[in-house]
Design a protein around this motif. Structure first.
Motif, PDB file in Angstrom:
ATOM      1  N   THR A  36       0.819  -1.277  -0.078  1.00  0.00           N
ATOM      2  CA  THR A  36      -0.090   0.066   0.017  1.00  0.00           C
ATOM      3  C   THR A  36       0.947   1.057   0.002  1.00  0.00           C
ATOM      4  N   HIS A  37       0.590   2.064  -0.798  1.00  0.00           N
ATOM      5  CA  HIS A  37       1.222   3.527  -1.121  1.00  0.00           C
ATOM      6  C   HIS A  37       0.425   4.462  -0.449  1.00  0.00           C
ATOM      7  N   VAL A  38       0.948   5.090   0.570  1.00  0.00           N
ATOM      8  CA  VAL A  38       0.259   6.461   1.392  1.00  0.00           C
ATOM      9  C   VAL A  38       0.901   7.527   1.082  1.00  0.00           C
ATOM     10  N   GLU A  39       0.392   8.556   0.635  1.00  0.00           N
ATOM     11  CA  GLU A  39       1.044   9.614   0.324  1.00  0.00           C
ATOM     12  C   GLU A  39       0.907  10.480   1.338  1.00  0.00           C
ATOM     13  N   LEU A  40       2.274  11.060   1.943  1.00  0.00           N
ATOM     14  CA  LEU A  40       2.135  11.771   3.110  1.00  0.00           C
ATOM     15  C   LEU A  40       1.839  13.246   2.958  1.00  0.00           C
ATOM     16  N   SER A  41       1.035  14.106   3.787  1.00  0.00           N
ATOM     17  CA  SER A  41       0.604  15.252   3.809  1.00  0.00           C
ATOM     18  C   SER A  41       1.857  16.395   4.386  1.00  0.00           C
ATOM     19  N   VAL A  58       7.244  13.728  -3.872  1.00  0.00           N
ATOM     20  CA  VAL A  58       6.348  13.759  -2.863  1.00  0.00           C
ATOM     21  C   VAL A  58       6.688  12.415  -1.907  1.00  0.00           C
ATOM     22  N   PRO A  59       6.610  12.656  -0.838  1.00  0.00           N
ATOM     23  CA  PRO A  59       7.009  11.386  -0.022  1.00  0.00           C
ATOM     24  C   PRO A  59       5.746  10.488   0.289  1.00  0.00           C
ATOM     25  N   LEU A  60       6.310   9.261   0.077  1.00  0.00           N
ATOM     26  CA  LEU A  60       5.168   8.319   0.375  1.00  0.00           C
ATOM     27  C   LEU A  60       5.706   7.381   1.144  1.00  0.00           C
ATOM     28  N   ILE A  61       4.831   6.327   1.891  1.00  0.00           N
ATOM     29  CA  ILE A  61       5.308   5.439   2.872  1.00  0.00           C
ATOM     30  C   ILE A  61       4.796   4.117   1.988  1.00  0.00           C
ATOM     31  N   GLU A  62       5.361   3.083   1.810  1.00  0.00           N
ATOM     32  CA  GLU A  62       4.920   2.033   1.254  1.00  0.00           C
ATOM     33  C   GLU A  62       4.858   0.967   2.247  1.00  0.00           C
ATOM     34  N   ILE A  63       3.627   0.376   2.598  1.00  0.00           N
ATOM     35  CA  ILE A  63       3.473  -0.693   3.627  1.00  0.00           C
ATOM     36  C   ILE A  63       3.342  -1.841   2.955  1.00  0.00           C
ATOM     37  N   VAL A  64       4.083  -2.983   3.401  1.00  0.00           N
ATOM     38  CA  VAL A  64       4.261  -4.074   2.465  1.00  0.00           C
ATOM     39  C   VAL A  64       3.811  -5.296   3.461  1.00  0.00           C
ATOM     40  N   THR A  65       2.846  -6.062   3.238  1.00  0.00           N
ATOM     41  CA  THR A  65       2.381  -6.978   4.161  1.00  0.00           C
ATOM     42  C   THR A  65       3.247  -8.199   3.985  1.00  0.00           C
ATOM     43  N   LYS A  66       3.416  -9.091   4.829  1.00  0.00           N
ATOM     44  CA  LYS A  66       4.220 -10.462   4.683  1.00  0.00           C
ATOM     45  C   LYS A  66       3.013 -11.239   3.930  1.00  0.00           C
TER      46      LYS A  66
END
Ligand code: ADP
Ligand code: MG
Length: 499
Positions: free
Chosen positions: A23-28, A168-176
């Motif tokens: 999941t990519h979340v774009e930081l504000s 723009v900063p993103l956090i990518e959350i990767v599940t197992k």
């Protein structure tokens, strides 16, 4: 040609699905990840730039501290181990929306690793989704292909590039790999995404609006015959940007792969895309291995050092998490588990909280948002938040009802007026002259007329059978064009019966 699909129920009986979500979340943050270019949604193309976001030779990245703090907070919320040392690497590939020809991302040393997220399913069970990592990276710009059909590059005669989003900063959350989902894969993925969205909002680190692309997911699905077998080959459906789309993608991929495997075929490791119009996934490119990106540590950036003290400082600022908040609100509002689940599923929690804060009762607020307003939102195909009615409007209508100034029917008409853009509830009421007729002569006259016109009903009421009371009230409502106060009508009828 339509692809062969197995019935979902049969597919999950014969195979064990495994799911992975990236999941990519774009930081504000106010500025980009590696430069002070201002970030704002909807700016004119190519107005939010610096030499760094254009990758000009000689420009050097400087890490945005706020983005790191946002990432750490998310790491804490996801129970991750937060690395004392993390590193940014270059992920090399050529694409016109990325002028540097490499993305800066965390590779083998991400800031957050090894966490989990507990998500609540429809029946109240908690499912633990294991998290592999949540790393920081920057986004690419945006290509627009002009002249072809529906924005596709095929058939376009030229393309435009907007670099506002580049950097723009993103956090990518990767599940197992999520195992043990059985037939509930779509539901678990949907609950995970919604919970993640709620957490990100509670932390105030992203607007997390899927329709604006602040949050999007790559959906990996594979099947195997038995839970003890090694993982099967996965497909990866890229950039799905709605909760429903993610659920449908998983369901579709399970059905498609089951049909292939059942026929003795092999699932191709490929990227696919979700097509909302046909409700299917379609094949994209055959998946490249990570090595193709020639990752290496970015020599322009030093390693990121995060101290224990810094983590503790941020931990002390963590807000209440969504599940605790839900439990607290449920207690305050006195809702049953079932009612609360309806509220959450309707995405109405924030709205009800705001409506109660504006003075409405919890039950009153719920009645509007889950009833009339949900129907309206469904009919229009928009979310509740997008309706042109505010929590304060709803609270105002509730107050007018409580004060006896509106009955249910007039209240509905008032809300319709607000939705139609006629103004605030008070303005709508004034404009149409809505007014409950409660105790004046007109009402008494209307009641007497209704009783005279329905002698059989009156006989029954006199005999103590109150069921047909509705007929009298209905007749009075009709005569007063809906402005009668039902309680007052009831009272007048009772007085006449026992006179
Ligand atoms: P890539 O960048 O190639 O997509 P990642 O390892 O970053 O690879 O992400 C792959 C995602 O798919 C992760 O969420 C991972 O847990 C998941 N995954 C890996 N193997 C499988 C599999 N066989 N079936 C389903 N999901 C998988
Ligand atoms: Mg991937």
């Amino acid at each position: 040609m339509a692809e062969k699909l197995m019935k979902y129920a049969d597919a999950v009986k014969q195979f064990d699905p495994v799911i992975g979500l990236e999941t990519h979340v774009e930081l504000s943050t106010n500025t980009k990840l590696f430069c002070p270019a201002h970030v704002e949604f909807g700016g004119d193309p190519n107005t939010q730039l610096t030499p760094v976001s254009l990758g000009l030779p000689g420009s050097l990245p400087v890490l945005n501290e706020a983005a790191v703090d946002y990432a750490i907070k998310l790491g804490l919320a996801l129970h991750c181990e937060i690395a004392e040392w993390s590193q940014f690497s270059r992920k090399n590939y050529f694409y016109p929306d990325m002028p540097r020809n490499y993305q800066i991302s965390q590779y083998d040393k991400p800031t957050n690793g090894n966490g989990y997220l507990d998500v609540e399913l429809d029946d109240g069970t908690i499912f633990r989704v294991p998290i592999e990592r949540a790393h920081i990276e920057d986004d690419a710009g945006k290509n627009t292909h002009v002249g072809g059909a529906d924005g596709r590059i095929e058939g376009a005669d030229h393309s435009l590039v907007d670099y506002n989003r580049a950097g723009v900063p993103l956090i990518e959350i990767v599940t197992k790999p999520i195992e043990g989902v059985g037939d509930r894969g779509p539901e678990i993925a949907g609950a995970y995404m919604r919970t993640l969205r709620d957490i990100v909002r509670a932390l105030n680190i992203s607007h997390a609006r899927m329709e604006q692309g602040n949050m999007r997911a790559d959906v990996n699905v594979s099947l195997r015959r038995n839970p003890t077998d090694p993982f099967g080959t996965r497909s990866e459906t890229k950039n799905v940007n709605s909760f429903r789309g993610i659920e449908k993608t998983i369901q579709y991929e399970i059905r498609r792969q089951a049909a292939i495997l059942n026929d003795g075929g092999e699932v191709l490791q490929e990227t696919r895309h979700w097509d909302e119009a046909s409700q299917t996934t379609a094949g994209g490119r055959v998946k490249s291995d990570a090595d193709d990106y020639r990752y290496f540590p970015d020599p322009d950036l030093v390693m990121l050092h995060i101290t224990k003290e810094h983590i503790e400082r941020l931990a002390a600022q963590m807000p209440e998490m969504p599940r605790e908040r839900r439990n607290r609100l449920q207690g305050e509002w006195g809702f049953s588990d079932l009612e609360m689940r309806d509220v959450v599923n309707a995405d109405a929690l924030d709205l009800i909280e705001a409506t109660v804060a504006s003075g409405a009762s919890a039950a009153g607020a719920k009645k509007w948002w889950l009833g009339e307003l949900s129907r309206e939102a469904n009919a229009k195909g928009v979310s509740l938040e997008e309706l042109p009615v505010t929590p304060a409007d709803v609270a105002e209508v509730e107050k007018l009802i409580a004060d006896g100034k509106l009955n249910d029917k007039l209240a509905k008409q008032t809300v319709s007026g607000v939705l139609a853009g006629e103004g605030t509830p008070a303005e709508v009421v004034a404009k149409h002259g809505y007014q409950v007729v409660s105790d004046d002569g007109a009402l008494v006259a209307a009641v007497e007329e209704a009783m005279a016109a329905n002698p059989d009903v009156v006989e029954k009421l006199k005999a103590g059978n109150m069921k047909p009371m509705g007929a009298i009230i209905g007749a009075v409502m009709k005569a007063t064009r809906g402005q009668a106060d039902a309680k007052a009508v009831n009272k007048i009828v009772m007085e006449r019966l026992h006179a």
